[in-house]
Design an enzyme around this catalytic site. Sequence first.
Site, PDB file in Angstrom:
ATOM      1  N   ARG A  84       7.808   0.412 -14.109  1.00  0.00           N
ATOM      2  CA  ARG A  84       8.726  -0.541 -14.737  1.00  0.00           C
ATOM      3  C   ARG A  84       8.540  -0.589 -16.246  1.00  0.00           C
ATOM      4  NH1 ARG A  84       6.859  -4.381 -10.644  1.00  0.00           N
ATOM      5  NH2 ARG A  84       8.083  -4.026  -8.762  1.00  0.00           N
ATOM      6  N   ARG A 142     -10.636   0.557  -3.424  1.00  0.00           N
ATOM      7  CA  ARG A 142     -10.231  -0.780  -3.873  1.00  0.00           C
ATOM      8  C   ARG A 142     -11.134  -1.842  -3.274  1.00  0.00           C
ATOM      9  NH1 ARG A 142      -4.459  -1.711  -0.613  1.00  0.00           N
ATOM     10  NH2 ARG A 142      -5.248  -1.150   1.436  1.00  0.00           N
ATOM     11  N   GLU A 191     -13.210  -0.879   0.108  1.00  0.00           N
ATOM     12  CA  GLU A 191     -12.490  -0.004   1.034  1.00  0.00           C
ATOM     13  C   GLU A 191     -12.740   1.461   0.684  1.00  0.00           C
ATOM     14  OE1 GLU A 191      -8.406  -1.066   1.970  1.00  0.00           O
ATOM     15  OE2 GLU A 191      -7.856   1.059   1.997  1.00  0.00           O
ATOM     16  N   ASP A 250       5.789   1.045   6.915  1.00  0.00           N
ATOM     17  CA  ASP A 250       5.299  -0.314   6.643  1.00  0.00           C
ATOM     18  C   ASP A 250       5.724  -1.232   7.794  1.00  0.00           C
ATOM     19  OD1 ASP A 250       4.309   0.546   4.244  1.00  0.00           O
ATOM     20  OD2 ASP A 250       6.094  -0.022   3.119  1.00  0.00           O
ATOM     21  N   ARG A 307      -5.658   9.958   7.624  1.00  0.00           N
ATOM     22  CA  ARG A 307      -6.787   9.363   6.906  1.00  0.00           C
ATOM     23  C   ARG A 307      -7.088   8.038   7.583  1.00  0.00           C
ATOM     24  NH1 ARG A 307     -10.165  12.121   3.909  1.00  0.00           N
ATOM     25  NH2 ARG A 307     -10.408  10.667   2.174  1.00  0.00           N
ATOM     26  N   ARG A 352       6.736   5.437  -3.249  1.00  0.00           N
ATOM     27  CA  ARG A 352       6.539   4.074  -2.759  1.00  0.00           C
ATOM     28  C   ARG A 352       6.327   3.090  -3.907  1.00  0.00           C
ATOM     29  NH1 ARG A 352       4.600   3.191   2.362  1.00  0.00           N
ATOM     30  NH2 ARG A 352       3.103   1.668   1.611  1.00  0.00           N
ATOM     31  N   TYR A 369       4.573   7.471   7.863  1.00  0.00           N
ATOM     32  CA  TYR A 369       3.957   6.439   7.019  1.00  0.00           C
ATOM     33  C   TYR A 369       4.935   5.260   6.957  1.00  0.00           C
ATOM     34  CZ  TYR A 369       1.356   5.020   2.716  1.00  0.00           C
ATOM     35  OH  TYR A 369       0.596   4.395   1.766  1.00  0.00           O
TER      36      TYR A 369
HETATM   37  N1  UDP Z   1      -1.825   5.141  -5.574  1.00  0.00           N
HETATM   38  C1  UDP Z   1      -2.600   5.531  -6.652  1.00  0.00           C
HETATM   39  N2  UDP Z   1      -3.164   4.569  -7.434  1.00  0.00           N
HETATM   40  C2  UDP Z   1      -3.014   3.250  -7.168  1.00  0.00           C
HETATM   41  C3  UDP Z   1      -2.249   2.869  -6.081  1.00  0.00           C
HETATM   42  C4  UDP Z   1      -1.653   3.832  -5.290  1.00  0.00           C
HETATM   43  O1  UDP Z   1      -2.790   6.717  -6.897  1.00  0.00           O
HETATM   44  O2  UDP Z   1      -3.569   2.434  -7.919  1.00  0.00           O
HETATM   45  C5  UDP Z   1      -1.190   6.201  -4.750  1.00  0.00           C
HETATM   46  C6  UDP Z   1      -2.069   6.590  -3.554  1.00  0.00           C
HETATM   47  O3  UDP Z   1      -1.904   7.966  -3.306  1.00  0.00           O
HETATM   48  C7  UDP Z   1      -1.468   5.771  -2.439  1.00  0.00           C
HETATM   49  C8  UDP Z   1       0.015   5.807  -2.787  1.00  0.00           C
HETATM   50  O4  UDP Z   1       0.029   5.757  -4.225  1.00  0.00           O
HETATM   51  O5  UDP Z   1      -1.725   6.329  -1.188  1.00  0.00           O
HETATM   52  C9  UDP Z   1       0.852   4.705  -2.198  1.00  0.00           C
HETATM   53  O6  UDP Z   1       0.276   3.462  -2.556  1.00  0.00           O
HETATM   54  P1  UDP Z   1       0.471   2.165  -1.641  1.00  0.00           P
HETATM   55  O7  UDP Z   1      -0.076   1.015  -2.379  1.00  0.00           O
HETATM   56  O8  UDP Z   1       1.870   2.109  -1.194  1.00  0.00           O
HETATM   57  O9  UDP Z   1      -0.487   2.508  -0.418  1.00  0.00           O
HETATM   58  P2  UDP Z   1      -0.926   1.565   0.823  1.00  0.00           P
HETATM   59  O10 UDP Z   1      -0.783   0.146   0.432  1.00  0.00           O
HETATM   60  O11 UDP Z   1      -0.006   1.952   1.962  1.00  0.00           O
HETATM   61  O12 UDP Z   1      -2.333   1.982   1.054  1.00  0.00           O
END
Ligand code: UDP
Length: 369
Positions: free
Chosen positions: A179, A282, A303, A353, A252, A175, A351
């Site tokens: 870059r 976060r 969170e 969006d 989860r 996901r 999963y």
């Molecule tokens: N992830 C991580 N560190 C970060 C952000 C994301 O390890 O700083 C991993 C984590 O396992 C997460 C996944 O990447 O579930 C996908 O991130 P995304 O931001 O897409 O998750 P969402 O916004 O759906 O919670």
Amino acid sequence: MSTKRYLIVGAGFSGAVVAEQLSSKHDCHIFVIDERPHIGGNCYTERDKDTGVMVHQYGPHIFNTDNKEVWDYINRFGEMVPFINRVKIVYKGQVYSMPINLHTINQFFGKTLNPQEAKEFIEQLADKSIEEPQNFEEQAMKFIGKDLYHAFFYGYTKKQWGCEPSELPASILKRLPVRFNYNDNYYNNPLQGIPKDGYTAIFEKMLEHPSVKLKLDTKFDASFDVSGYDHVFYTGPIDAFFEYKYGRLSYRTVFFEKHEAEGDYQGNAVINYADTEIPYTRIHEHKHFTPWEQHDKTIYFKEYSKETEPADIPYYPKRLKDDIEKLTLYQDEVKKLENFTFLGRLATYRYMDMHHVIGEALDIVKKIS
Ligand code: UDP
């Protein structure tokens, strides 16, 4: 042709798209029910009374898509203000940029590499023995190597998913982009925005047709009489529909600790916390999702993640091996049902969006009508 009667279970995006499309194109009666006291599912937004800030009650929802049809569709129900999510991540007392980009790489390794140099440098660190990554960890090791993986993904993912990243599918990591330039936009999708008046206003508009009747606080279960409907669109959890007869699918869930302050708390909408010693994943400060509004006070949420228990709202389908086995049994049961369509994140246990959900719901209605 007689007027069709439809039941829609769930007033999140799946249910709202189906209700909107059927009511605007056909002569029909639609009954939408939702077990919560509000529409919008997890996209529900509401202004906080104290601060006036528009709060995404179930966590940040930044709309992003590469599907022009979906983008044009949502724009019909409210103004989308362009918004770029620029996430920061704290690791061992330093603030980095996320997703991993040239700034993250140079800061983390104390270098001043240009794009080509950074690419070669990361290629050297990556584990070349992995050909086809079988899980989250292998995906990370193959593409960024162990140092970046351990700093920015291992701890965060363990907190977020409550298991070893090696147990999770590689698709979860896919996901996120990596870059080799300074682009720190969290998403690759070109169409990105936040609704000017919040998501709830969009749902109200989608459901406002006179042939749509809405009833909140109404749970769907086996005792619900579906005999009067030509078709049922079910968007609730697939295992709940069958009264968990093959067991519960694992999800989860997240929960939030709410805080209020004066001014600006963290200077950004989302800051991730990678260290396992910090129990939350976060912090989101919601006034930064509406930079066009002025607020003296601020509201922010820490969170946390945990396993979903019966009373919790399911968020993220874990899709572990055991879950997929149960899911197959439930899906076989769905195939036996007539005049039922299961759609959306919970009913298909994927999963997804917001833009995926809307896109699939639009396609489903096209096939039906
Ligand atoms: N992830 C991580 N560190 C970060 C952000 C994301 O390890 O700083 C991993 C984590 O396992 C997460 C996944 O990447 O579930 C996908 O991130 P995304 O931001 O897409 O998750 P969402 O916004 O759906 O919670």
